[in-house]
Design a protein around this motif. Structure first.
Motif, short mmCIF file in Angstrom:
data_model
loop_
_atom_site.label_atom_id
_atom_site.label_comp_id
_atom_site.label_asym_id
_atom_site.label_seq_id
_atom_site.Cartn_x
_atom_site.Cartn_y
_atom_site.Cartn_z
N ALA A 253 -4.99 10.61 49.50
CA ALA A 253 -5.11 9.97 50.82
C ALA A 253 -4.12 8.81 50.95
CB ALA A 253 -6.53 9.48 51.04
N SER A 254 -3.90 8.08 49.88
CA SER A 254 -2.95 6.96 49.95
C SER A 254 -1.53 7.47 50.15
CB SER A 254 -3.05 6.08 48.70
OG SER A 254 -2.62 6.79 47.57
N ASN A 255 -1.25 8.72 49.74
CA ASN A 255 0.06 9.34 49.98
C ASN A 255 0.14 10.00 51.35
OD1 ASN A 255 0.84 8.63 47.41
ND2 ASN A 255 0.40 10.62 46.52
N GLY A 256 -0.99 10.05 52.08
CA GLY A 256 -1.01 10.67 53.40
C GLY A 256 -1.14 12.17 53.37
N VAL B 123 -5.83 14.35 59.86
CA VAL B 123 -4.86 13.26 59.79
C VAL B 123 -5.41 12.20 58.83
CG1 VAL B 123 -3.63 11.48 61.09
CG2 VAL B 123 -4.12 13.70 62.15
N VAL B 124 -4.67 11.98 57.75
CA VAL B 124 -5.05 11.00 56.74
C VAL B 124 -4.05 9.85 56.83
CG1 VAL B 124 -5.40 10.63 54.28
CG2 VAL B 124 -5.97 12.83 55.27
N ASP B 125 -4.54 8.67 57.22
CA ASP B 125 -3.66 7.52 57.43
C ASP B 125 -3.64 6.54 56.26
OD1 ASP B 125 -2.89 8.39 59.95
OD2 ASP B 125 -4.57 7.37 60.93
N SER B 126 -4.77 6.43 55.58
CA SER B 126 -4.83 5.43 54.52
C SER B 126 -5.73 5.92 53.40
CB SER B 126 -5.38 4.11 55.07
OG SER B 126 -6.74 4.26 55.41
N LYS B 127 -5.79 5.13 52.37
CA LYS B 127 -6.60 5.48 51.21
C LYS B 127 -8.10 5.50 51.55
CE LYS B 127 -7.37 2.01 47.77
NZ LYS B 127 -6.90 1.28 46.62
N ASP B 128 -8.49 4.83 52.62
CA ASP B 128 -9.89 4.82 53.03
C ASP B 128 -10.33 6.17 53.60
OD1 ASP B 128 -10.05 2.15 52.30
OD2 ASP B 128 -9.52 1.44 54.30
N ASP B 129 -9.37 7.05 53.93
CA ASP B 129 -9.69 8.37 54.48
C ASP B 129 -9.87 9.43 53.40
OD1 ASP B 129 -9.48 7.32 57.05
OD2 ASP B 129 -7.36 7.84 57.23
#
Length: 159
Positions: A135-138, A80-86
């Motif tokens: 990641a920023s796109n999820g 699960v990628v929620d934000s650009k930090d992931d």
């Protein structure tokens, strides 16, 4: 007596050709299949009434359940990628290992070129920038195709 033997033969034949496994995908979809093998990041199976081998990426599959023994084998964890930090959780996959994942977006760009840096450092920097954008796109998966001359095309994938 012939009818009894015929009935028993049909019963056993039906069991032999029935679907033996259930594949559960990360998006919740369940497939009744005949599991063949899990090799090189791909899962091979055949559908009911077909001897054709079908493949799917192991990243799209959550688990495989053997219907006869009721045992479940976990194949992969859902990312699960929620934000650009992931961006560290984003996985770069070769194009042939994206079967079963849905294409989310495509983008092109130019590789990072820093004077005095070795080519491997430039590749790592470019991959990190692509993973951050993914990641920023999820999107937890990305496939990168080098177009030559420092240009690339990246395709993001989701479950």
């Amino acid at each position: 007596m012939k009818i009894l033997y015929f009935t028993l033969a049909m019963l056993f034949a039906n069991v032999a050709i029935s679907q033996t496994h259930q594949i559960t995908k990360h998006n919740g979809e369940q497939l009744d299949v005949n599991f063949i093998k899990n090799e090189n990041g791909l899962i091979y199976y055949s559908l009911n009434g077909s001897s054709e081998e079908v493949k799917i990426s192991k990243h799209a599959v959550s688990s495989i359940t053997n219907k006869q023994t009721k045992t479940t084998q976990k194949v992969s964890d859902k990312i699960v990628v929620d934000s650009k930090d992931d961006f560290k959780m984003v996985t770069v996959l070769p194009q042939e290992k994206t079967i079963g994942l849905k294409q989310a977006a495509s983008f092109t760009g130019v590789s990072t070129r820093t004077k005095g840096e070795p080519p491997i450092a430039n590749q790592k920097q470019t991959a990190m920038r692509i993973k951050t954008k993914s990641a920023s796109n999820g999107s937890p998966f990305v496939s990168i195709v080098d177009k030559g001359d420092g240009k690339y095309e990246a395709t993001t994938y989701v479950y």
